[in-house]
Write a protein that holds these residues in place. Structure first.
Motif, PDB file in Angstrom:
ATOM      1  N   ARG A 292       0.860  -1.181   0.000  1.00  0.00           N
ATOM      2  CA  ARG A 292       0.000   0.000   0.000  1.00  0.00           C
ATOM      3  C   ARG A 292       0.900   1.237   0.000  1.00  0.00           C
ATOM      4  NH1 ARG A 292      -5.346   0.183   1.212  1.00  0.00           N
ATOM      5  NH2 ARG A 292      -6.138   2.247   1.683  1.00  0.00           N
ATOM      6  N   CYS A 293       1.020   1.888  -1.141  1.00  0.00           N
ATOM      7  CA  CYS A 293       2.041   2.937  -1.239  1.00  0.00           C
ATOM      8  C   CYS A 293       1.713   3.958  -2.321  1.00  0.00           C
ATOM      9  CB  CYS A 293       3.383   2.296  -1.559  1.00  0.00           C
ATOM     10  SG  CYS A 293       3.357   1.442  -3.126  1.00  0.00           S
ATOM     11  N   PHE A 294       2.487   5.028  -2.310  1.00  0.00           N
ATOM     12  CA  PHE A 294       2.404   6.055  -3.347  1.00  0.00           C
ATOM     13  C   PHE A 294       3.411   5.684  -4.433  1.00  0.00           C
ATOM     14  CE2 PHE A 294       3.401  10.068  -5.392  1.00  0.00           C
ATOM     15  CZ  PHE A 294       2.177  10.711  -5.441  1.00  0.00           C
ATOM     16  N   LEU A 295       2.969   5.675  -5.700  1.00  0.00           N
ATOM     17  CA  LEU A 295       3.887   5.339  -6.803  1.00  0.00           C
ATOM     18  C   LEU A 295       4.578   6.604  -7.268  1.00  0.00           C
ATOM     19  CD1 LEU A 295       1.409   3.186  -8.953  1.00  0.00           C
ATOM     20  CD2 LEU A 295       3.102   2.326  -7.321  1.00  0.00           C
ATOM     21  N   LEU A 296       5.897   6.603  -7.205  1.00  0.00           N
ATOM     22  CA  LEU A 296       6.652   7.798  -7.559  1.00  0.00           C
ATOM     23  C   LEU A 296       7.480   7.496  -8.806  1.00  0.00           C
ATOM     24  CD1 LEU A 296       7.418  10.630  -6.146  1.00  0.00           C
ATOM     25  CD2 LEU A 296       9.547   9.459  -5.621  1.00  0.00           C
ATOM     26  N   GLU A 297       7.040   8.003  -9.940  1.00  0.00           N
ATOM     27  CA  GLU A 297       7.742   7.709 -11.188  1.00  0.00           C
ATOM     28  C   GLU A 297       8.877   8.714 -11.383  1.00  0.00           C
ATOM     29  OE1 GLU A 297       6.013   8.677 -14.944  1.00  0.00           O
ATOM     30  OE2 GLU A 297       6.624   6.778 -15.827  1.00  0.00           O
ATOM     31  N   ILE A 298      10.117   8.216 -11.282  1.00  0.00           N
ATOM     32  CA  ILE A 298      11.248   9.153 -11.379  1.00  0.00           C
ATOM     33  C   ILE A 298      11.857   9.186 -12.785  1.00  0.00           C
ATOM     34  CG2 ILE A 298      11.813   9.012  -8.909  1.00  0.00           C
ATOM     35  CD1 ILE A 298      14.230   7.221  -9.755  1.00  0.00           C
ATOM     36  N   GLY A 299      11.465   8.235 -13.613  1.00  0.00           N
ATOM     37  CA  GLY A 299      12.028   8.260 -14.965  1.00  0.00           C
ATOM     38  C   GLY A 299      11.332   7.305 -15.892  1.00  0.00           C
ATOM     39  N   ARG A 300      11.583   7.512 -17.183  1.00  0.00           N
ATOM     40  CA  ARG A 300      11.032   6.620 -18.208  1.00  0.00           C
ATOM     41  C   ARG A 300      12.120   6.339 -19.235  1.00  0.00           C
ATOM     42  NH1 ARG A 300       5.137   8.750 -19.922  1.00  0.00           N
ATOM     43  NH2 ARG A 300       4.700   8.940 -17.710  1.00  0.00           N
ATOM     44  N   GLY A 301      12.118   5.144 -19.823  1.00  0.00           N
ATOM     45  CA  GLY A 301      13.173   4.789 -20.772  1.00  0.00           C
ATOM     46  C   GLY A 301      14.403   4.327 -20.017  1.00  0.00           C
ATOM     47  N   CYS A 302      15.408   3.864 -20.776  1.00  0.00           N
ATOM     48  CA  CYS A 302      16.603   3.329 -20.119  1.00  0.00           C
ATOM     49  C   CYS A 302      17.854   3.720 -20.900  1.00  0.00           C
ATOM     50  CB  CYS A 302      16.498   1.807 -20.027  1.00  0.00           C
ATOM     51  SG  CYS A 302      17.842   1.103 -19.039  1.00  0.00           S
ATOM     52  N   ILE A 303      18.908   4.024 -20.150  1.00  0.00           N
ATOM     53  CA  ILE A 303      20.161   4.427 -20.799  1.00  0.00           C
ATOM     54  C   ILE A 303      20.994   3.213 -21.220  1.00  0.00           C
ATOM     55  CG2 ILE A 303      20.311   6.661 -19.615  1.00  0.00           C
ATOM     56  CD1 ILE A 303      22.340   5.303 -17.683  1.00  0.00           C
TER      57      ILE A 303
ATOM     58  N   CYS B  76      16.088  -6.605 -24.351  1.00  0.00           N
ATOM     59  CA  CYS B  76      15.072  -5.803 -23.654  1.00  0.00           C
ATOM     60  C   CYS B  76      14.429  -4.774 -24.568  1.00  0.00           C
ATOM     61  CB  CYS B  76      15.723  -5.121 -22.451  1.00  0.00           C
ATOM     62  SG  CYS B  76      14.595  -4.036 -21.580  1.00  0.00           S
ATOM     63  N   ILE B  77      13.119  -4.695 -24.457  1.00  0.00           N
ATOM     64  CA  ILE B  77      12.361  -3.822 -25.346  1.00  0.00           C
ATOM     65  C   ILE B  77      12.244  -2.386 -24.811  1.00  0.00           C
ATOM     66  CG2 ILE B  77      10.079  -4.391 -24.386  1.00  0.00           C
ATOM     67  CD1 ILE B  77       9.183  -4.578 -27.375  1.00  0.00           C
ATOM     68  N   VAL B  78      12.563  -2.229 -23.515  1.00  0.00           N
ATOM     69  CA  VAL B  78      12.342  -0.921 -22.877  1.00  0.00           C
ATOM     70  C   VAL B  78      13.078   0.203 -23.590  1.00  0.00           C
ATOM     71  CG1 VAL B  78      12.900   0.385 -20.783  1.00  0.00           C
ATOM     72  CG2 VAL B  78      11.744  -1.787 -20.604  1.00  0.00           C
ATOM     73  N   ARG B  79      14.350  -0.058 -23.917  1.00  0.00           N
ATOM     74  CA  ARG B  79      15.132   1.010 -24.537  1.00  0.00           C
ATOM     75  C   ARG B  79      14.462   1.523 -25.815  1.00  0.00           C
ATOM     76  NH1 ARG B  79      19.853   3.668 -25.006  1.00  0.00           N
ATOM     77  NH2 ARG B  79      20.390   4.139 -27.143  1.00  0.00           N
ATOM     78  N   GLN B  80      13.926   0.603 -26.642  1.00  0.00           N
ATOM     79  CA  GLN B  80      13.353   1.010 -27.930  1.00  0.00           C
ATOM     80  C   GLN B  80      11.989   1.680 -27.775  1.00  0.00           C
ATOM     81  OE1 GLN B  80      15.620   0.671 -29.839  1.00  0.00           O
ATOM     82  NE2 GLN B  80      16.501  -1.356 -29.966  1.00  0.00           N
TER      83      GLN B  80
ATOM     84  N   PRO C 148      13.190   8.530 -25.770  1.00  0.00           N
ATOM     85  CA  PRO C 148      14.476   8.668 -25.111  1.00  0.00           C
ATOM     86  C   PRO C 148      14.368   8.510 -23.590  1.00  0.00           C
ATOM     87  CG  PRO C 148      13.549  10.839 -25.540  1.00  0.00           C
ATOM     88  CD  PRO C 148      12.578   9.840 -26.072  1.00  0.00           C
ATOM     89  N   PRO C 149      15.493   8.147 -22.931  1.00  0.00           N
ATOM     90  CA  PRO C 149      15.447   8.093 -21.461  1.00  0.00           C
ATOM     91  C   PRO C 149      15.181   9.491 -20.895  1.00  0.00           C
ATOM     92  CG  PRO C 149      17.526   7.216 -22.328  1.00  0.00           C
ATOM     93  CD  PRO C 149      16.809   7.810 -23.475  1.00  0.00           C
ATOM     94  N   ARG C 150      14.289   9.552 -19.924  1.00  0.00           N
ATOM     95  CA  ARG C 150      13.935  10.860 -19.308  1.00  0.00           C
ATOM     96  C   ARG C 150      13.906  10.722 -17.788  1.00  0.00           C
ATOM     97  NH1 ARG C 150       8.729   9.993 -22.339  1.00  0.00           N
ATOM     98  NH2 ARG C 150       9.860   8.053 -22.692  1.00  0.00           N
ATOM     99  N   TRP C 151      14.421  11.718 -17.104  1.00  0.00           N
ATOM    100  CA  TRP C 151      14.403  11.683 -15.635  1.00  0.00           C
ATOM    101  C   TRP C 151      13.567  12.832 -15.095  1.00  0.00           C
ATOM    102  CZ3 TRP C 151      16.026   7.186 -14.490  1.00  0.00           C
ATOM    103  CH2 TRP C 151      17.185   6.638 -15.016  1.00  0.00           C
ATOM    104  N   ARG C 152      12.928  12.601 -13.969  1.00  0.00           N
ATOM    105  CA  ARG C 152      12.300  13.716 -13.229  1.00  0.00           C
ATOM    106  C   ARG C 152      13.300  14.206 -12.205  1.00  0.00           C
ATOM    107  NH1 ARG C 152       6.980  11.350 -13.466  1.00  0.00           N
ATOM    108  NH2 ARG C 152       5.675  12.858 -14.513  1.00  0.00           N
ATOM    109  N   ARG C 153      13.481  15.512 -12.126  1.00  0.00           N
ATOM    110  CA  ARG C 153      14.447  16.017 -11.157  1.00  0.00           C
ATOM    111  C   ARG C 153      13.871  15.942  -9.750  1.00  0.00           C
ATOM    112  NH1 ARG C 153      16.604  21.266 -13.864  1.00  0.00           N
ATOM    113  NH2 ARG C 153      17.304  21.640 -11.728  1.00  0.00           N
TER     114      ARG C 153
ATOM    115  N   ILE D  19       9.488   4.236  -9.101  1.00  0.00           N
ATOM    116  CA  ILE D  19       9.257   3.529 -10.362  1.00  0.00           C
ATOM    117  C   ILE D  19      10.092   4.134 -11.497  1.00  0.00           C
ATOM    118  CG2 ILE D  19       7.451   2.832 -12.023  1.00  0.00           C
ATOM    119  CD1 ILE D  19       6.727   1.911  -9.220  1.00  0.00           C
ATOM    120  N   ALA D  20      10.760   3.266 -12.228  1.00  0.00           N
ATOM    121  CA  ALA D  20      11.468   3.601 -13.483  1.00  0.00           C
ATOM    122  C   ALA D  20      12.011   2.279 -14.003  1.00  0.00           C
ATOM    123  CB  ALA D  20      12.613   4.578 -13.229  1.00  0.00           C
ATOM    124  N   PRO D  21      12.310   2.157 -15.303  1.00  0.00           N
ATOM    125  CA  PRO D  21      12.853   0.878 -15.779  1.00  0.00           C
ATOM    126  C   PRO D  21      14.188   0.527 -15.106  1.00  0.00           C
ATOM    127  CG  PRO D  21      12.040   2.143 -17.630  1.00  0.00           C
ATOM    128  CD  PRO D  21      11.990   3.062 -16.433  1.00  0.00           C
TER     129      PRO D  21
END
Ligand code: SF4
Length: 498
Positions: free
Chosen positions: A210-221, A227-231, A235-240, A255-257
């Motif tokens: 039971r938690c808050f989902l905190l998405e800090i990024g999307r995509g992978c460097i 792995c399909i995530v990179r494609q 582009p990989p993106r981060w939340r500051r 949460i992030a890949p």
């Protein structure tokens, strides 16, 4: 992803009553979840169904679904959710309203095996509104589902939710970026700029508790070749860090890949730990784990460290380009030994060039880890060669000859079952059929839909064979922004290693 850090998961079925056939036949009880977007239906509202054809615990832990739900309920329309384990996916969890009474249904397809339930829900519900599917499976190849949906959304939907829900007929959807109706020759995948994080979410008992989902990024460097995530999330993106919200819940799932690649990962974990929160990252790469991070994760409440080396063979590490070697795994296990209760290891078999020695190396590596930590568990799955990756051309099973590959795969899985039992290693070793079906659905065209109607996968074994790299592929119409020649170069590199 290399290491997953898992906190105990409480299944929703422990909280809600179980009905016959294992499905919950009542709407969610009060207090089971906190829903800040709950809304009452009024006659003039457009009704949108958000369907996750799998269990509630997975759906509620999906940040993409949270965005869509919030977006729609903040508009003039109303959105309600459907899960496979609540009313068999046929009535909403909010009000028990039948799916057939909704105007639009969005299906989120995260796994190929969910196609079966999605098709069953569409058929049983008698739904006649607009049917749209999205999610990673759709982004890789929607063709097997072409006969069941009016349109597919190829990409990250946040910026287009309003356009999709106001459309009254399939024709009104074509022209929206990312939409594929079966008629377009090419579709360019759309992606979102990571804007400010939501500060409210539905809080329920999901895969991270039971938690808050905190998405800090999307995509992978990284460039892991399987792995399909990179494609599909390029582009990989981060939340500051200073763009992240204040959280009221006691627990935060990061949460992030590959979250530990975030340049401010430790600072983010530390910030929430210092606020007294439990923190659960969706994964941490073994080679990014050091004493400081391990201590921080212990303080964050982590009890199980899940490492995904994928293979214990040096040669196969080079093939898949995961870059998690024996030293990384053992180093992580040493750090875990004094801090965590358990280490879980994820591996794949059926890789190109794999020999029995490479499979034996899995048991050896697991035994080395076992000598360091209190509890060890391994999970082994056959590789699904995914579209848009440099492994998209290989045969399922990893051998040029499919028959030999399948029989070898069976032997390797049997060997792992036997040897892990002998060695007293907890093990979850899959059978290969489910993964053969996944491969057919992910690399298939319209014809493989017959499997969703009951046909045996054996009829479609040709989709498991190696693919001639000169041929056009069914999913080539999706433009993910990469050049096919780049994938071919990567594929050639693999052949040179072998
Ligand atoms: S490319 Fe995929 S497997 Fe590799 S680190 Fe990134 S998300 Fe994980």
């Amino acid at each position: 992803m290399a290491i997953y850090v898992v906190l105990p998961v409480i299944s929703l079925t422990k909280i809600l009553p179980k009905a016959s056939k294992g499905y919950i036949q009542k709407p969610l009880e009060k207090g089971v979840e906190h829903n800040p977007f709950a809304k009452r239906y009024r006659k003039e509202m457009r009704r949108v169904a958000l369907v996750y054809p799998n269990r509630y615990v997975g759906g509620i832990a999906n940040i993409g679904l949270q965005y869509i739900y919030a977006r729609i309920n903040e508009s003039d329309a109303i959105c309600e959710r459907f899960y496979a384990d609540t009313f068999d996916g046929l009535r909403s969890v909010e009000s028990a309203t039948p799916l057939s009474e909704f105007d639009v249904a969005f299906f989120s397809l995260q796994y190929e095996m969910d196609y079966f339930k999605a098709v069953e829900i569409l058929k049983k519900s008698g739904f006649v509104g607009l049917k749209i599917a999205g999610g990673p499976c759709v982004m890789e190849n929607p063709l097997p589902l072409l006969d069941y949906f009016d349109a597919f959304f190829i990409g990250e939907v946040e910026g287009y939710v309003e356009d999709l829900i106001t459309a009254k007929a399939p024709e009104e959807l074509s022209g929206i970026p990312g939409i594929y109706t079966g008629k377009e020759e090419k579709v360019r995948r759309v992606y979102a700029k990571l804007s400010k994080h939501m500060d409210r979410e539905i809080i329920g008992e999901g895969a991270y508790g039971r938690c808050f989902l905190l998405e800090i990024g999307r995509g992978c460097i990284r460039r892991c070749r399987f792995c399909i995530v990179r494609q599909i999330y390029f582009p990989p993106r981060w939340r500051r860090r200073n763009h992240l919200p204040e959280v009221e819940e006691k627990k935060v799932a990061i949460i992030a890949p590959s979250p530990s690649d975030h340049p401010e990962f430790k600072e983010i974990v530390q910030q929430y730990v210092e606020e007294g929160k439990e923190v659960s990252p969706s994964s941490v790469r073994a080679d990014t784990l050091d004493e400081e991070l391990a201590d921080l994760l212990k303080r964050a409440g982590v009890r199980t460290l899940t490492i995904a080396p994928e293979t214990a063979s040096e040669k196969l590490q080079e093939v898949i380009n995961k870059e998690i070697g024996e030293e990384d795994v053992i180093g992580a296990a040493e750090l875990a030994s004094t801090r965590f209760e358990k280490v879980k290891l994820y591996y794949m078999v059926g890789l190109p060039g794999e020999e029995m020695e490479d499979v034996k190396a899995i048991v050896k590596q697991a035994l080395r880890v076992k000598s360091l930590v209190r509890r060890v568990e391994i999970s082994v799955n056959p590789l699904v060669p995914k579209p848009h990756t440099p492994l998209q051309w290989i045969a399922f099973g990893g051998d040029e000859n499919l028959k030999d590959g399948l029989s070898e795969l069976k032997k390797k899985l049997d060997y792992l079952r036997k040897e892990t039992k002998k060695a007293g290693i907890e093990a979850d070793i899959s059978g290969f059929r489910k993964f053969a079906v996944q491969t057919i659905l992910s690399r298939g065209d319209r014809k493989v839909a017959a499997m969703l109607e009951g046909a045996s996968y054996r009829k479609f074994e040709k989709y498991l064979e190696p693919i001639d790299p000169e041929l056009e592929l069914p999913w080539d119409f999706i433009d993910h922004g990469y050049r096919k020649s780049t994938l071919l170069k990567e594929y050639d590199k693999i052949k040179k290693i072998l």
